[in-house]
Design a protein around this motif. Sequence first.
Motif, PDB file in Angstrom:
ATOM      1  N   ASP A  23       0.874  -1.177   0.000  1.00 50.34           N
ATOM      2  CA  ASP A  23       0.000   0.000   0.000  1.00 50.34           C
ATOM      3  C   ASP A  23       0.909   1.224   0.000  1.00 50.34           C
ATOM      4  OD1 ASP A  23      -1.761   2.067   0.478  1.00 50.34           O
ATOM      5  OD2 ASP A  23      -2.385   1.354   2.457  1.00 50.34           O
ATOM      6  N   HIS A  24       1.301   1.660  -1.177  1.00 54.14           N
ATOM      7  CA  HIS A  24       2.311   2.708  -1.306  1.00 54.14           C
ATOM      8  C   HIS A  24       1.818   4.104  -0.917  1.00 54.14           C
ATOM      9  CE1 HIS A  24       4.833  -0.316  -3.082  1.00 54.14           C
ATOM     10  NE2 HIS A  24       3.929  -0.554  -4.018  1.00 54.14           N
ATOM     11  N   HIS A  25       0.483   4.298  -0.824  1.00 57.27           N
ATOM     12  CA  HIS A  25      -0.053   5.613  -0.483  1.00 57.27           C
ATOM     13  C   HIS A  25      -0.612   5.665   0.930  1.00 57.27           C
ATOM     14  CE1 HIS A  25       0.525   6.820  -4.619  1.00 57.27           C
ATOM     15  NE2 HIS A  25      -0.136   5.740  -5.019  1.00 57.27           N
ATOM     16  N   GLY A  26      -0.591   4.522   1.628  1.00 49.75           N
ATOM     17  CA  GLY A  26      -1.096   4.493   2.991  1.00 49.75           C
ATOM     18  C   GLY A  26      -2.597   4.694   3.101  1.00 49.75           C
ATOM     19  N   ASP A  27      -3.337   4.390   2.024  1.00 49.26           N
ATOM     20  CA  ASP A  27      -4.786   4.612   2.032  1.00 49.26           C
ATOM     21  C   ASP A  27      -5.586   3.309   2.015  1.00 49.26           C
ATOM     22  OD1 ASP A  27      -4.226   3.780  -0.543  1.00 49.26           O
ATOM     23  OD2 ASP A  27      -5.145   5.517  -1.529  1.00 49.26           O
ATOM     24  N   LYS A  28      -4.945   2.220   2.434  1.00 47.58           N
ATOM     25  CA  LYS A  28      -5.585   0.894   2.504  1.00 47.58           C
ATOM     26  C   LYS A  28      -6.032   0.380   1.138  1.00 47.58           C
ATOM     27  CE  LYS A  28      -5.527   0.572   7.065  1.00 47.58           C
ATOM     28  NZ  LYS A  28      -4.193   0.467   7.552  1.00 47.58           N
ATOM     29  N   THR A  29      -5.356   0.837   0.068  1.00 45.69           N
ATOM     30  CA  THR A  29      -5.621   0.315  -1.271  1.00 45.69           C
ATOM     31  C   THR A  29      -4.300  -0.075  -1.925  1.00 45.69           C
ATOM     32  OG1 THR A  29      -5.488   2.468  -2.369  1.00 45.69           O
ATOM     33  CG2 THR A  29      -7.672   1.765  -1.617  1.00 45.69           C
ATOM     34  N   ILE A  30      -4.405  -1.039  -2.837  1.00 44.70           N
ATOM     35  CA  ILE A  30      -3.261  -1.398  -3.666  1.00 44.70           C
ATOM     36  C   ILE A  30      -3.732  -1.443  -5.113  1.00 44.70           C
ATOM     37  CG2 ILE A  30      -2.006  -2.697  -1.901  1.00 44.70           C
ATOM     38  CD1 ILE A  30      -3.063  -5.294  -3.236  1.00 44.70           C
ATOM     39  N   ASP A  31      -2.814  -1.268  -6.012  1.00 48.44           N
ATOM     40  CA  ASP A  31      -3.082  -1.429  -7.431  1.00 48.44           C
ATOM     41  C   ASP A  31      -3.393  -2.896  -7.693  1.00 48.44           C
ATOM     42  OD1 ASP A  31      -2.207  -2.033 -10.308  1.00 48.44           O
ATOM     43  OD2 ASP A  31      -2.116   0.165 -10.268  1.00 48.44           O
ATOM     44  N   VAL A  32      -4.321  -3.186  -8.586  1.00 47.60           N
ATOM     45  CA  VAL A  32      -4.678  -4.580  -8.876  1.00 47.60           C
ATOM     46  C   VAL A  32      -3.469  -5.394  -9.328  1.00 47.60           C
ATOM     47  CG1 VAL A  32      -7.108  -4.140  -9.383  1.00 47.60           C
ATOM     48  CG2 VAL A  32      -5.427  -4.051 -11.244  1.00 47.60           C
ATOM     49  N   ARG A  33      -2.467  -4.726  -9.895  1.00 47.82           N
ATOM     50  CA  ARG A  33      -1.265  -5.436 -10.351  1.00 47.82           C
ATOM     51  C   ARG A  33      -0.430  -5.973  -9.195  1.00 47.82           C
ATOM     52  NH1 ARG A  33       0.359  -0.604 -14.273  1.00 47.82           N
ATOM     53  NH2 ARG A  33      -0.312   0.392 -12.352  1.00 47.82           N
ATOM     54  N   GLU A  34      -0.712  -5.525  -7.971  1.00 55.19           N
ATOM     55  CA  GLU A  34       0.014  -5.982  -6.786  1.00 55.19           C
ATOM     56  C   GLU A  34      -0.638  -7.188  -6.116  1.00 55.19           C
ATOM     57  OE1 GLU A  34       2.872  -4.916  -5.991  1.00 55.19           O
ATOM     58  OE2 GLU A  34       3.050  -2.750  -6.134  1.00 55.19           O
ATOM     59  N   VAL A  35      -1.846  -7.564  -6.522  1.00 58.82           N
ATOM     60  CA  VAL A  35      -2.578  -8.637  -5.857  1.00 58.82           C
ATOM     61  C   VAL A  35      -1.778  -9.940  -5.857  1.00 58.82           C
ATOM     62  CG1 VAL A  35      -4.640 -10.114  -5.995  1.00 58.82           C
ATOM     63  CG2 VAL A  35      -4.865  -7.622  -6.155  1.00 58.82           C
ATOM     64  N   GLY A  36      -1.243 -10.332  -7.004  1.00 64.09           N
ATOM     65  CA  GLY A  36      -0.441 -11.557  -7.072  1.00 64.09           C
ATOM     66  C   GLY A  36       0.784 -11.487  -6.181  1.00 64.09           C
ATOM     67  N   THR A  37       1.410 -10.340  -6.123  1.00 63.54           N
ATOM     68  CA  THR A  37       2.593 -10.161  -5.289  1.00 63.54           C
ATOM     69  C   THR A  37       2.244 -10.319  -3.812  1.00 63.54           C
ATOM     70  OG1 THR A  37       3.467  -8.628  -6.939  1.00 63.54           O
ATOM     71  CG2 THR A  37       4.505  -8.592  -4.777  1.00 63.54           C
ATOM     72  N   VAL A  38       1.127  -9.738  -3.386  1.00 60.59           N
ATOM     73  CA  VAL A  38       0.695  -9.865  -1.992  1.00 60.59           C
ATOM     74  C   VAL A  38       0.416 -11.340  -1.674  1.00 60.59           C
ATOM     75  CG1 VAL A  38      -1.100  -9.283  -0.311  1.00 60.59           C
ATOM     76  CG2 VAL A  38      -0.213  -7.518  -1.840  1.00 60.59           C
ATOM     77  N   LEU A  39      -0.282 -12.025  -2.578  1.00 58.12           N
ATOM     78  CA  LEU A  39      -0.602 -13.433  -2.349  1.00 58.12           C
ATOM     79  C   LEU A  39       0.664 -14.278  -2.245  1.00 58.12           C
ATOM     80  CD1 LEU A  39      -3.599 -13.725  -4.808  1.00 58.12           C
ATOM     81  CD2 LEU A  39      -3.714 -13.705  -2.298  1.00 58.12           C
ATOM     82  N   ARG A  40       1.620 -14.036  -3.123  1.00 58.51           N
ATOM     83  CA  ARG A  40       2.877 -14.796  -3.077  1.00 58.51           C
ATOM     84  C   ARG A  40       3.654 -14.481  -1.808  1.00 58.51           C
ATOM     85  NH1 ARG A  40       2.623 -12.971  -8.310  1.00 58.51           N
ATOM     86  NH2 ARG A  40       1.848 -14.541  -9.741  1.00 58.51           N
ATOM     87  N   PHE A  41       3.620 -13.225  -1.377  1.00 55.57           N
ATOM     88  CA  PHE A  41       4.265 -12.819  -0.135  1.00 55.57           C
ATOM     89  C   PHE A  41       3.687 -13.601   1.042  1.00 55.57           C
ATOM     90  CE2 PHE A  41       4.890 -10.112   3.574  1.00 55.57           C
ATOM     91  CZ  PHE A  41       6.224  -9.743   3.442  1.00 55.57           C
ATOM     92  N   LEU A  42       2.400 -13.934   0.961  1.00 56.37           N
ATOM     93  CA  LEU A  42       1.731 -14.713   2.000  1.00 56.37           C
ATOM     94  C   LEU A  42       2.015 -16.208   1.894  1.00 56.37           C
ATOM     95  CD1 LEU A  42      -1.693 -12.858   1.946  1.00 56.37           C
ATOM     96  CD2 LEU A  42      -0.126 -12.985   3.902  1.00 56.37           C
ATOM     97  N   GLY A  43       2.822 -16.611   0.893  1.00 57.40           N
ATOM     98  CA  GLY A  43       3.161 -18.022   0.727  1.00 57.40           C
ATOM     99  C   GLY A  43       2.223 -18.774  -0.191  1.00 57.40           C
TER     100      GLY A  43
END
Length: 157
Positions: A23-43
């Motif tokens: 969440d690069h803006h600190g507004d509790k949102t992420i770009d849809v392109r980051e969804v896969g990255t977040v999921l992979r970060f979670l294992g």
Amino acid sequence: MEMPMPIANDLEKRISDAFCIFDHHGDKTIDVREVGTVLRFLGCVPTEQEINEIITATETEDSSGEVHLARFLPHVSQLLIEHKMEPAEPEKLLDAFHALDPENRGSLTKDYLSKLMIEEGEQFTQEELDEMMAVAVDPLTGNIPYEFYLNQLMVYL
């Protein structure tokens, strides 16, 4: 002032913490392109189809292209509770390598595996393939000793 998101348990805290890293803006949102990255970060090991389904289910109506934590958190929590997107067991991975190695040499050539990874199934990008090969290829032989490679992977899981 925005109300803080109630976090119900350790799983939700893990998901929220991972989400907030991206969440690069600190507004509790992420770009849809980051969804896969977040999921992979979670294992997780999601397919592109699973990532797209999560985006469709969690993308904000008023701001297309973004996912808000309030929608992402319960959706992904449920998927993880259901054991979705988990990595394959080491035995299954070894069986897959054995299927690709009928002569039972214990290694695959870089060219052969690269061709499969780009052309078959859930296709890798060149960048993903380069990252994998940097770890997988034995610099002395130029081949991939797959049992050694799997052992390296297990350290990170």
